[in-house]
Design an enzyme around this catalytic site. Structure first.
Site, PDB file in Angstrom:
ATOM      1  N   ALA A 217      32.299  34.988  48.412  1.00 26.55           N
ATOM      2  CA  ALA A 217      32.361  33.523  48.434  1.00 26.55           C
ATOM      3  C   ALA A 217      33.832  33.126  48.484  1.00 26.55           C
ATOM      4  CB  ALA A 217      31.697  32.968  47.189  1.00 26.55           C
TER       5      ALA A 217
ATOM      6  N   GLY B 139      29.504  37.807  47.617  1.00 27.32           N
ATOM      7  CA  GLY B 139      28.472  37.228  48.475  1.00 27.32           C
ATOM      8  C   GLY B 139      28.262  38.026  49.758  1.00 27.32           C
TER       9      GLY B 139
ATOM     10  N   GLU C 111      26.035  40.729  48.846  1.00 28.12           N
ATOM     11  CA  GLU C 111      24.705  40.143  48.606  1.00 28.12           C
ATOM     12  C   GLU C 111      23.991  39.832  49.928  1.00 28.12           C
ATOM     13  OE1 GLU C 111      26.514  37.267  45.769  1.00 28.12           O
ATOM     14  OE2 GLU C 111      24.765  37.751  44.552  1.00 28.12           O
TER      15      GLU C 111
ATOM     16  N   GLU D  76      32.514  40.093  40.980  1.00 29.52           N
ATOM     17  CA  GLU D  76      32.510  38.763  40.344  1.00 29.52           C
ATOM     18  C   GLU D  76      33.037  38.770  38.906  1.00 29.52           C
ATOM     19  OE1 GLU D  76      30.249  39.790  42.465  1.00 29.52           O
ATOM     20  OE2 GLU D  76      29.616  38.125  43.732  1.00 29.52           O
TER      21      GLU D  76
HETATM   22  N1  COA Z   1      38.007  33.839  49.191  1.00 28.33           N
HETATM   23  C1  COA Z   1      39.046  33.211  49.752  1.00 28.33           C
HETATM   24  N2  COA Z   1      40.036  33.848  50.398  1.00 28.33           N
HETATM   25  C2  COA Z   1      39.924  35.181  50.498  1.00 28.33           C
HETATM   26  C3  COA Z   1      38.864  35.905  49.953  1.00 28.33           C
HETATM   27  C4  COA Z   1      37.856  35.170  49.271  1.00 28.33           C
HETATM   28  N3  COA Z   1      36.799  35.766  48.747  1.00 28.33           N
HETATM   29  N4  COA Z   1      39.055  37.215  50.202  1.00 28.33           N
HETATM   30  C5  COA Z   1      40.192  37.316  50.898  1.00 28.33           C
HETATM   31  N5  COA Z   1      40.724  36.092  51.079  1.00 28.33           N
HETATM   32  C6  COA Z   1      41.982  35.756  51.785  1.00 28.33           C
HETATM   33  C7  COA Z   1      43.190  36.141  50.972  1.00 28.33           C
HETATM   34  O1  COA Z   1      43.493  35.132  50.016  1.00 28.33           O
HETATM   35  C8  COA Z   1      44.224  36.272  52.058  1.00 28.33           C
HETATM   36  O2  COA Z   1      44.672  34.978  52.422  1.00 28.33           O
HETATM   37  P1  COA Z   1      46.250  34.710  52.703  1.00 28.33           P
HETATM   38  O3  COA Z   1      46.556  35.534  53.928  1.00 28.33           O
HETATM   39  O4  COA Z   1      46.307  33.231  52.931  1.00 28.33           O
HETATM   40  O5  COA Z   1      46.969  35.187  51.479  1.00 28.33           O
HETATM   41  C9  COA Z   1      43.448  36.832  53.232  1.00 28.33           C
HETATM   42  O6  COA Z   1      42.082  36.555  52.963  1.00 28.33           O
HETATM   43  C10 COA Z   1      43.607  38.338  53.401  1.00 28.33           C
HETATM   44  O7  COA Z   1      43.269  38.950  52.162  1.00 28.33           O
HETATM   45  P2  COA Z   1      44.259  39.961  51.362  1.00 28.33           P
HETATM   46  O8  COA Z   1      43.894  39.903  49.928  1.00 28.33           O
HETATM   47  O9  COA Z   1      45.672  39.696  51.729  1.00 28.33           O
HETATM   48  O10 COA Z   1      43.811  41.351  52.026  1.00 28.33           O
HETATM   49  P3  COA Z   1      43.904  42.807  51.361  1.00 28.33           P
HETATM   50  O11 COA Z   1      43.591  43.756  52.446  1.00 28.33           O
HETATM   51  O12 COA Z   1      45.163  42.963  50.606  1.00 28.33           O
HETATM   52  O13 COA Z   1      42.719  42.829  50.278  1.00 28.33           O
HETATM   53  C11 COA Z   1      40.447  42.442  49.506  1.00 28.33           C
HETATM   54  C12 COA Z   1      41.381  42.744  50.706  1.00 28.33           C
HETATM   55  C13 COA Z   1      39.059  42.213  50.067  1.00 28.33           C
HETATM   56  C14 COA Z   1      40.439  43.633  48.556  1.00 28.33           C
HETATM   57  C15 COA Z   1      40.964  41.182  48.752  1.00 28.33           C
HETATM   58  O14 COA Z   1      41.170  40.141  49.723  1.00 28.33           O
HETATM   59  C16 COA Z   1      40.024  40.661  47.714  1.00 28.33           C
HETATM   60  O15 COA Z   1      39.933  41.233  46.632  1.00 28.33           O
HETATM   61  N6  COA Z   1      39.314  39.534  48.001  1.00 28.33           N
HETATM   62  C17 COA Z   1      38.459  38.881  47.052  1.00 28.33           C
HETATM   63  C18 COA Z   1      37.185  39.652  46.880  1.00 28.33           C
HETATM   64  C19 COA Z   1      36.315  38.996  45.844  1.00 28.33           C
HETATM   65  O16 COA Z   1      36.601  38.939  44.668  1.00 28.33           O
HETATM   66  N7  COA Z   1      35.157  38.504  46.317  1.00 28.33           N
HETATM   67  C20 COA Z   1      34.150  37.991  45.452  1.00 28.33           C
HETATM   68  C21 COA Z   1      34.198  36.521  45.362  1.00 28.33           C
HETATM   69  S1  COA Z   1      32.860  36.001  44.300  1.00 28.33           S
END
Ligand code: COA
Length: 263
Positions: free
Chosen positions: A69, A114, A117, A137
């Site tokens: 999400a 999500g 999911e 989460e």
């Molecule tokens: N919501 C909003 N933005 C998100 C996102 C999310 N769930 N997941 C990634 N992004 C955005 C990042 O903020 C980043 O934006 P920016 O370029 O403006 O900084 C962009 O996507 C790229 O992500 P980044 O974190 O730089 O990539 P990474 O390869 O270093 O890491 C992940 C990848 C997936 C490990 C990391 O993005 C992450 O942990 N995301 C959240 C996952 C999460 O907790 N999801 C559950 C939500 S309930």
């Protein structure tokens, strides 16, 4: 027109297989409210689209299926909007799970929160070797809210589900296959062809039979065994009234390929 005016979801009908791409690659296809609504719309429209015989769902860009999400939206939620968001997501994922044609998730990268999911709501999951799945989460102080606590436990058992949810660890593709979280793992460049090939194979089988098989497995597994068997026998009986049943049986006896009409 079906599938018009979609901003964050792309669709392409490839010879009966609707490839649905969740496409916000700059934020790793994170699910904002609009994207969730658009996914729901696509499934509503594909349900009644006779040219669609199966669906493959994937993520745009190189890195992610869906990274969860949209945390920018999540961060603003209060109890009322949080509950509503969870309900809307749950309804749409139920639409996917109850979809009458096969839905295959082609998990091309991160499938988190999500995103995981959504993959869990699909009927079959095929993952690229570089995919990682997880429900992180609890690192944000919440729990999965689109059915993940329920579907993951049903798929991999309560112990594994609690380990994955409570540690928030990401599960690499090979481990996901070992524990039954995904059906199959393939090299990244073979992901879409493998998913589409499976979708096409299933689409070539009797469509009403496939629909009944989905109903028997998805609905039946939520019922006590005897009620599930009752459902199975009822659907079996129903299928004996179809033209496809006669065609399938005749084709076998006449040693030719069946030409199913979906009737
Ligand atoms: N919501 C909003 N933005 C998100 C996102 C999310 N769930 N997941 C990634 N992004 C955005 C990042 O903020 C980043 O934006 P920016 O370029 O403006 O900084 C962009 O996507 C790229 O992500 P980044 O974190 O730089 O990539 P990474 O390869 O270093 O890491 C992940 C990848 C997936 C490990 C990391 O993005 C992450 O942990 N995301 C959240 C996952 C999460 O907790 N999801 C559950 C939500 S309930």
């Amino acid at each position: 027109m079906p599938y018009d005016n979609l901003e964050n979801v792309k669709t392409e009908n490839r010879d009966g297989v609707l490839v649905v791409t969740i496409d916000r690659p700059k934020v790793l296809n994170a699910l904002n409210a609009q994207t969730v609504r658009e996914i729901g719309r696509v499934f509503d429209e594909a349900r009644d689209d006779a040219s669609v015989r199966a669906v493959v769902l994937t993520g745009g860009g190189e890195k992610a299926f869906v990274a969860g999400a949209d945390i920018n939206e999540l961060a603003k939620m209060d109890p009322i909007s949080g509950k509503r968001t969870s309900e809307i997501g749950q309804d749409i994922l139920l639409k996917i799970e109850r979809f009458p044609k096969i839905v295959i998730a082609a998990v091309n990268g991160f499938a988190l929160g999500g995103g995981c999911e959504i993959a869990l709501a699909c009927h079959i999951r095929i993952a690229s070797e570089k995919a990682q799945l997880g429900l992180p989460e609890v690192t944000l102080g919440i729990i999965p809210g689109y059915g993940g606590t329920q579907r993951l436990a049903r798929l991999v058992g309560k112990g594994k589900a609690l380990e994955i949810i409570c540690t928030a660890d990401r599960v690499p593709a090979a481990e996901a296959e070992r524990i039954g979280l995904v059906n199959k793992v393939v090299p990244p460049d073979q992901l879409m062809s493998t998913a589409e090939e499976m979708a096409r194979k299933i689409a070539s089988r009797g469509p009403v039979a496939v629909r009944c098989a989905i109903e028997a497995v998805m609905n039946g597994s939520e019922m006590p065994f005897e009620e599930g068997q009752f459902l199975e026998a009822t659907l079996f009986g129903l299928l004996c009234s179809t033209e496809d049943m006669k065609e399938g049986m005749n084709a076998f006896l006449e040693k030719r390929a069946a030409n199913f009409k979906g009737k």
